[in-house]
Design a protein around this motif. Structure first.
Motif, PDB file in Angstrom:
ATOM      1  N   MET A  47       0.824  -1.203   0.000  1.00 16.31           N
ATOM      2  CA  MET A  47       0.000   0.000   0.000  1.00 16.31           C
ATOM      3  C   MET A  47       0.865   1.263   0.000  1.00 16.31           C
ATOM      4  O   MET A  47       0.662   2.166  -0.803  1.00 16.31           O
ATOM      5  CB  MET A  47      -0.929   0.008   1.225  1.00 16.31           C
ATOM      6  N   GLN A  48       1.801   1.366   0.933  1.00 18.15           N
ATOM      7  CA  GLN A  48       2.717   2.493   1.128  1.00 18.15           C
ATOM      8  C   GLN A  48       2.042   3.710   1.758  1.00 18.15           C
ATOM      9  O   GLN A  48       2.570   4.319   2.673  1.00 18.15           O
ATOM     10  CB  GLN A  48       3.426   2.913  -0.165  1.00 18.15           C
ATOM     11  N   SER A  49       0.870   4.082   1.266  1.00 19.64           N
ATOM     12  CA  SER A  49       0.138   5.215   1.840  1.00 19.64           C
ATOM     13  C   SER A  49      -1.331   5.073   1.483  1.00 19.64           C
ATOM     14  O   SER A  49      -1.667   4.548   0.429  1.00 19.64           O
ATOM     15  CB  SER A  49       0.674   6.541   1.290  1.00 19.64           C
ATOM     16  N   ALA A  50      -2.200   5.548   2.392  1.00  9.46           N
ATOM     17  CA  ALA A  50      -3.631   5.576   2.105  1.00  9.46           C
ATOM     18  C   ALA A  50      -4.052   6.926   1.541  1.00  9.46           C
ATOM     19  O   ALA A  50      -5.230   7.141   1.269  1.00  9.46           O
ATOM     20  CB  ALA A  50      -4.431   5.271   3.366  1.00  9.46           C
ATOM     21  N   VAL A  51      -3.087   7.828   1.369  1.00  5.61           N
ATOM     22  CA  VAL A  51      -3.358   9.158   0.816  1.00  5.61           C
ATOM     23  C   VAL A  51      -3.026   9.106  -0.673  1.00  5.61           C
ATOM     24  O   VAL A  51      -1.868   8.915  -1.059  1.00  5.61           O
ATOM     25  CB  VAL A  51      -2.507  10.229   1.524  1.00  5.61           C
ATOM     26  N   ASP A  52      -4.028   9.273  -1.507  1.00  4.79           N
ATOM     27  CA  ASP A  52      -3.832   9.073  -2.940  1.00  4.79           C
ATOM     28  C   ASP A  52      -2.776   9.999  -3.535  1.00  4.79           C
ATOM     29  O   ASP A  52      -2.018   9.590  -4.429  1.00  4.79           O
ATOM     30  CB  ASP A  52      -5.162   9.245  -3.682  1.00  4.79           C
ATOM     31  N   ALA A  53      -2.687  11.231  -3.048  1.00  9.29           N
ATOM     32  CA  ALA A  53      -1.670  12.148  -3.576  1.00  9.29           C
ATOM     33  C   ALA A  53      -0.264  11.622  -3.294  1.00  9.29           C
ATOM     34  O   ALA A  53       0.631  11.728  -4.151  1.00  9.29           O
ATOM     35  CB  ALA A  53      -1.849  13.538  -2.962  1.00  9.29           C
ATOM     36  N   GLU A  54      -0.063  11.037  -2.122  1.00  5.47           N
ATOM     37  CA  GLU A  54       1.241  10.456  -1.798  1.00  5.47           C
ATOM     38  C   GLU A  54       1.495   9.204  -2.628  1.00  5.47           C
ATOM     39  O   GLU A  54       2.623   8.965  -3.092  1.00  5.47           O
ATOM     40  CB  GLU A  54       1.318  10.139  -0.309  1.00  5.47           C
ATOM     41  N   ARG A  55       0.464   8.416  -2.842  1.00  4.83           N
ATOM     42  CA  ARG A  55       0.620   7.198  -3.636  1.00  4.83           C
ATOM     43  C   ARG A  55       1.037   7.530  -5.067  1.00  4.83           C
ATOM     44  O   ARG A  55       1.883   6.847  -5.651  1.00  4.83           O
ATOM     45  CB  ARG A  55      -0.683   6.388  -3.637  1.00  4.83           C
ATOM     46  N   ARG A  56       0.464   8.585  -5.628  1.00  6.73           N
ATOM     47  CA  ARG A  56       0.833   8.973  -6.997  1.00  6.73           C
ATOM     48  C   ARG A  56       2.291   9.389  -7.065  1.00  6.73           C
ATOM     49  O   ARG A  56       2.999   9.040  -8.017  1.00  6.73           O
ATOM     50  CB  ARG A  56      -0.084  10.095  -7.485  1.00  6.73           C
TER      51      ARG A  56
END
Length: 356
Positions: free
Chosen positions: A119-128
């Motif tokens: 996953m790495q992050s649940a915040v989509d901006a961080e995931r991108r």
């Protein structure tokens, strides 16, 4: 002989994340078929039914890019070549963006009972920014698919110190983790590895400063432990009984065999590895010797990654060094134990180097 661990490296990813330095490539042409047949040959060459394994770990790369039937064939070959115990922990790493609707049912039918989701992050901006293709909703779907296949032993990866991350955004990610009910979390601090896109663009990344990264790490420990996920290793947290059996073999300096390009092994006192090279793998080149293993220094170094630390007789000189005032905030030492504090985990490489 005590049961060992088996590791199978799957060197494929649909796309390379900008922070990743693992050995991976795109699965183009007949690469998947070549990989599966070569892996079967590697496994059969090492065949020994006297070797018992109580953990099998498919890592990568992205194992979930494999078609379900090829994955099942690999796991069947593992069982043909070694004695896999009935209670073995069988883990596969998955990317939420993979076709898990088809892959996970096949993996579960083949015997997988543990899934680790990147996953790495649940915040989509961080995931991108991290190059992750799936969004938060897809992570939720991936967990649901795994559970529908009867797999409850689930782990989520979380990355700390990523571009743009704040205490507030990490709070959102950790709330997602806790609410998801997963019994295991791996929380790693981002490291800029030489040769990666992030390494080349370091000056342009909006990375948190060292003090903030320290706070993010301690925030993670507090939040997860409050939720019942006990820290048992520098980067790993679990509910009781859900610690990664396979990874504990590494930290306890126990034996394991690795297969596939770039895989490492520690077996019968010797360390060896397979080249991180596709052509060498496809050609069936032999393993590369890497010296003996299991020394006191090595066992100490690995054990200090665990919250329980090293258990056993502590040489007087080492105890004296660990008791030095400069190390006092980072190390706890007694007659029969040596362990790092939470502050010590933040600078573990430096502290361990000083101790050794």
């Amino acid at each position: 002989m005590e049961p060992i661990g088996l590791y199978l490296h799957v060197p494929f990813c649909a796309s390379r994340c900008p922070y990743c330095d693992f050995f991976t490539q795109k699965p183009v042409g007949d690469a998947l078929t070549v990989y599966a047949e070569t892996m079967k040959t590697e496994l059969r060459d090492a065949r020994d039914k006297q070797i018992r394994a109580d953990s099998v770990y498919f890592g990568g790369g992205t194992p979930s890019v494999l078609p379900g039937d090829l994955f099942a064939e690999l796991l069947d070959t593992v069982r043909d070549c070694f004695t896999v115990t009935d209670d073995a922990e069988i883990t596969v790493e998955c990317n939420p963006s993979s076709d898990l609707e088809h892959f996970l049912p096949a993996a579960a039918d083949a015997g997988v009972n543990r899934v680790s989701l990147g996953m790495q992050s649940a915040v989509d901006a961080e995931r991108r920014k991290l190059g992750r293709l799936a969004d938060r909703k897809r992570v939720e779907e991936a967990l649901s698919i795994a559970r529908s296949c009867g797999i409850e032993n689930l782990s989520l990866d979380v990355m700390l110190g990523v571009p743009g991350q704040t205490r507030r955004s990490l709070e959102e990610t950790l709330a997602f983790v806790v609410d998801s009910g997963v019994p295991h979390v791996s929380a790693y601090m981002l490291k800029l590895e030489e040769g990666t896109v992030f390494y080349r663009r370091a000056d342009t990344l909006d990375l948190p400063g060292e003090d903030l990264v320290r706070d993010l790490y301690l925030q993670t420990i507090e939040t997860l432990e409050t939720a019942g996920l006990r820290q048992y290793e520098i980067s790993n947290f679990a509910r009781p009984g859900f610690e990664s059996r396979h990874n504990l073999k590494y930290w306890h300096c126990e034996e394991y065999l690795g297969f596939g390009p770039s895989a490492h092994s520690f077996f019968r006192g010797e360390r060896f590895y397979r080249k991180p090279d596709w052509d060498a793998f496809a050609a069936g080149e032999p393993v590369v010797p890497d010296g003996s293993g299991g020394s006191f220094e090595e066992r100490l170094m690995l054990a200090l990654r665990l919250t329980e630390g090293y258990r056993g007789e502590i040489p007087a000189a080492l105890r004296e060094k660990a008791s030095a005032p400069v190390l006092r905030p980072y190390v706890e030492v007694g007659d029969d134990f040596l362990r790092l504090t939470k502050e010590g985990f933040l600078v573990s490489n430096t502290v361990i180097a000083e101790l050794l």
